[in-house]
Design an enzyme around this catalytic site. Structure first.
Site, short mmCIF file in Angstrom:
data_model
loop_
_atom_site.label_atom_id
_atom_site.label_comp_id
_atom_site.label_asym_id
_atom_site.label_seq_id
_atom_site.Cartn_x
_atom_site.Cartn_y
_atom_site.Cartn_z
CB SER B 94 -0.94 -0.07 1.05
OG SER B 94 -1.96 0.87 1.12
CG ASP B 216 -6.82 -3.00 -3.99
OD1 ASP B 216 -7.30 -2.50 -2.82
OD2 ASP B 216 -5.56 -3.22 -3.90
CG HIS B 244 -5.55 -2.45 -0.14
ND1 HIS B 244 -4.98 -1.89 -1.23
CD2 HIS B 244 -4.84 -1.71 0.84
CE1 HIS B 244 -3.95 -1.20 -0.89
NE2 HIS B 244 -4.05 -0.93 0.24
#
Lengths: 546, 273
Positions: B94, B216, B244
């Site tokens: 991320s 996602d 995610h």
């Protein structure tokens, strides 16, 4: 027996109508089972949700991000999440605050099979949270306000303390000046009597000496006495014992009247400017003392600028609705200020400027009585004085004089008679030297003088058979009564009696309201002036009889 | 300052090359618990928590330094220096994918390979770029976070009214993982979701793997594809995993993808094709 109503509750009914939303999802969030409570909470239809969307899709955008970043990782790691606050999107478009518990169901290998989710309507809780947040914001605002108040409080205390210190300093200064005033007044009084005697002696010498050559010496002596008298007058003004003759006057007229005088005080290189506010109020002060005060300030300003510069004389009206300055002035005042661009004064010098005989001028150039006179005049006139000075910038001295409701009146010129016919005079004077000189002088003019040392002696003389044309009395005399009392008594007994009061120590007669009915002479007087005054007084009384 | 203590650095495994695993917004190094051990036999594994997260030193949190992702990248380079890492492999999830890019661009000796899991250089749609979120969506998220309406903070009223000495209390009660200081977490969210590091992509010289999940929400396909397009010499892998966090939801698939990438890179380095 009839079964209790709750006994027919089935597991199906409990699932559908449980007091909380209930869902089952696959590990990726796809909804595979949902109860009626959840659907009704959200206002959604089963067919729109079941196997069609994931639980995450029902969340608000913020909730979805939060779920992906916080909720799902945690669920995967610990197998459950408890009481997570989220927002669900309703069928109507609104948001429903909810509290969510999720339990992950796993197989024997630990692999996730599905998630069981309970959803509680948290609308009221959210409302409560909002109130708490609002309360916290208010509390924080109040704390900030309080700290602001505290900060201001400290500042205010500092200011208060500074003002208190300043007031104490002003009080100390005024006490010092008061003490100096008492000392000065006493010295001036005694000195005055000596001058009176000296003046009389000089006169007698002039009368009796045949030698023409002593003329210039006598003249010089008389000048010396006059200068001494002037000095004592200034001292008395500072001591605030000078009898002021306050009269209503227009400040502008006074300034116009003394323009010549002020002009003489100027010298080359010094520019004199005036700035007078229109419609200045009339003030009630002693005109002569005002002139002297202004002359003193102008001379000081001039002397402060040896290299030349500008003197600005200003006058304006001022009103104080609350007590102002060390004198606590209240009401309407006219302020006259004299500003120079001179050398200015240090705080140490400023501290002492009103003390008599304090001067920074060279020996012989100043008496140190100028500002003392101004101070005394201002204070005795129920006014005030302000001084601002900075070294290298200049000095501004302002006199504040109380406004009067009276209209300024023109002063009538008195015309004196020139013939001296003599007469009988009762002299009330305690000073042996002054009385001796006066008696001698009056006798030389043909007057018959009876001398009384005390009030009692004077009353006795008045009660005797002797007849007097005139009573010449010092206001301050030993005995139970003062000269004014005697004068009143005499007038009562003999209404036609002429009276002249004299005094060099005039504190006692300041404020005597009926002083106007008697002629008054300041000591030390020149004998000619006294004689003229006596002639005039007797003449006035005699005239109706002629 | 002890960098290793500040970032709660954990080192294990054996191997000449270091693999540094960096967690994303919302969690800590426990994110990698199913993935990192798989590489311990062949690599020196380095795990850490960003300052403000997990067991990092909260005292070291400086709102100004961590007001941009560069502040976090500096920490990564400091960790590398402390552990003497060169030619390492950076695995970032991320927002840490971007932190890794910033670190690798700043000091090109530290990492020769980057593994970006669900990367996004910019979360907001702008200038024709599809970031996945409208500006108002991000504003809404940040506002709700600021008011403690999301997550655990609001679930316990005393947290709102004070409890300043132990703000993490609420989380400790129910969560044993991914503890974050609520205030720092909010700030991290602002920094993460307002960042725009698109311009940094083209400067990447390290060999790069982009791991893209299906469905996602945080980093959609378009974003991952954009990252791949902008980074020279990058490889793009579309995963079956959804959501995610494939490192948690599909660790095996994630491990396989990374391992395959590293093997190919090793072969390339040896001159095989």
């Amino acid at each position: 027996m009839k079964p209790e109503p709750f006994c027919d509750e089935t597991a199906e009914e409990l699932y559908e109508h449980a007091p909380c939303g209930y869902l089952t999802t696959l590990p990726d969030g796809l909804v595979v089972r949902v109860n009626k409570t959840f659907l009704s909470m959200l206002g959604r239809k089963q067919e729109d949700i079941l196997s069609k969307c994931r639980f995450q899709d029902l969340l608000s955008i913020g909730g979805r991000i939060y779920s992906e970043t916080h909720l799902m990782p945690l669920l995967r790691m610990q197998g459950f999440v408890r009481e997570v606050a989220l927002e669900l999107r309703c069928g109507t478009g609104g948001k429903l605050p909810v509290l969510v518990n999720i339990e992950e169901k796993r197989d024997s290998d630990g692999a996730p099979i599905c998630n069981r989710i309970t959803v509680f309507d948290a609308t009221d809780r959210r409302k409560y949270e909002r109130e708490l947040l609002e309360a916290r914001r208010k509390a924080e605002a109040m704390a900030a306000e309080l700290s602001q108040l505290n900060a201001t409080l400290e500042e205010r205390i500092e200011r208060e303390v500074a003002e208190r210190l300043q007031a104490e300093e002003a009080l100390r200064q005024s006490q010092k000046l008061e003490a100096l005033g008492q000392l000065t007044g006493g010295v001036a009084h005694d000195f005055n009597n000596l001058l009176q005697a000296l003046s009389g002696c000089l006169h007698m010498i002039e009368k009796k000496a045949a030698n023409e050559q002593i003329g210039p010496l006598l003249q010089a002596g008389r000048h010396a006495v006059e200068r001494g008298a002037k000095l004592t007058r200034q001292l008395l003004v500072f001591a605030r014992r000078q009898a002021l003759r306050p009269e209503a006057l227009d400040v502008r007229d006074s300034l116009l009247g003394m323009s010549n005088l002020l002009g003489h005080a100027m010298r080359q290189g010094v520019k004199f400017e005036t700035a007078l506010e229109p419609d200045l109020w009339p003030v009630k002060v002693d005109a002569t003392q005002l002139e002297v005060a202004l002359l003193n300030l102008t001379v000081n300003a001039r002397d402060a600028m040896p290299q030349g510069g500008r003197i600005v004389l200003k006058a304006r009206n001022l009103s104080f609705s609350s007590p102002e300055g060390p004198e606590k002035l209240l009401g309407d005042f006219v302020e006259i200020s004299v500003a120079d661009e001179g050398t200015g004064m240090s705080p140490e010098v400023l501290d002492r400027v009103f003390e008599p005989f304090f001067t920074t001028k060279e020996v012989g150039k100043g008496t140190g009585l100028g500002l003392s006179q101004v101070y005394g005049f201002a204070r005795q006139s129920q006014g005030g004085i302000r001084i601002e000075s900075a070294v290298g910038v200049g000095t501004t001295v302002s006199i504040l004089m109380p406004r009067t409701a009276e209209r300024p009146a023109a002063i009538a010129e008195t015309v004196l008679p020139d013939n001296i016919r003599g007469g009988t005079v009762l002299l009330l004077e305690d000073d042996p030297v002054v009385s001796a000189v006066t008696v001698s002088a009056l006798e030389s003019f043909g007057f018959v003088v009876t001398h009384a040392m005390t009030a009692e002696e004077a009353l006795a003389a008045l009660n005797s058979c002797a007849s007097f044309d005139l009573l010449l009395a010092d206001v301050i005399v030993p005995g139970s009564k003062n000269g004014l009392d005697i004068a009143r008594e005499a007038r009562r007994m003999k209404p036609n009696l002429s009276v002249i009061l004299v005094s060099g120590y005039n504190e006692a007669i300041t404020g005597m309201s009926d002083l106007e009915e008697f002629t008054f002479l300041e000591k030390p007087y020149r004998l000619e002036k006294l004689v003229k005054a006596i002639c005039e007084a007797i003449g006035e009384k005699a005239q109706p009889q002629e | 300052m002890d960098v290793l203590a500040r970032n709660n650095v954990k080192v294990f495994g054996s191997g000449s090359r270091a693999m540094v695993f960096a967690h994303g917004y919302g969690c800590d190094q426990t994110m990698w618990r199913f993935v990192a051990p798989a590489f311990a036999e062949t690599h020196r594994i380095v795990l850490f928590d960003h300052v403000g997260c997990g067991a990092s030193d909260l005292e070291a949190y400086d709102a100004e330094k961590y007001g941009t992702l560069s502040g976090y990248a500096e920490d990564v380079l400091e960790i590398c220096a402390a552990l003497d890492i060169t030619d390492g492999i950076f695995v970032g999830h991320s927002v840490s994918a971007m932190i890794g890019i910033l670190a690798a661009n700043k000091d090109r000796t530290r990492f020769s390979d980057l593994v970006l899991v669900g990367p996004s250089p910019c979360y907001v749609n702008k200038d024709g770029y599809i970031g996945g979120f409208a500006q108002e969506d991000i504003d809404d998220l940040l506002e709700t976070l600021d008011d403690n309406y999301l997550g655990w903070s609001s679930a316990i009223a005393p947290v709102i009214m004070g409890n300043a000495d132990r703000p993490e209390l609420a989380q400790e009660l129910t969560n044993s993982f991914c503890r974050t200081d609520p205030e720092i977490s909010k700030h991290f969210a602002h920094v993460t979701f307002r960042a725009d590091n698109r311009a940094d992509l083209q400067n990447v010289t390290a060999r790069t793997l982009v791991l893209q999940c299906s469905e996602d929400v945080i980093a959609p396909y378009d974003v991952g594809e954009y990252v791949h397009r902008m980074i020279p010499r990058s490889r793009f892998v579309m995963m079956n995993a959804t959501g995610h966090c494939p490192n948690l939801s599909a660790p095996e698939e994630t491990i396989t993808a990374i391992r395959s990438f590293l093997m190919d890179q090793a072969a390339e380095t040896r001159g095989e094709t």
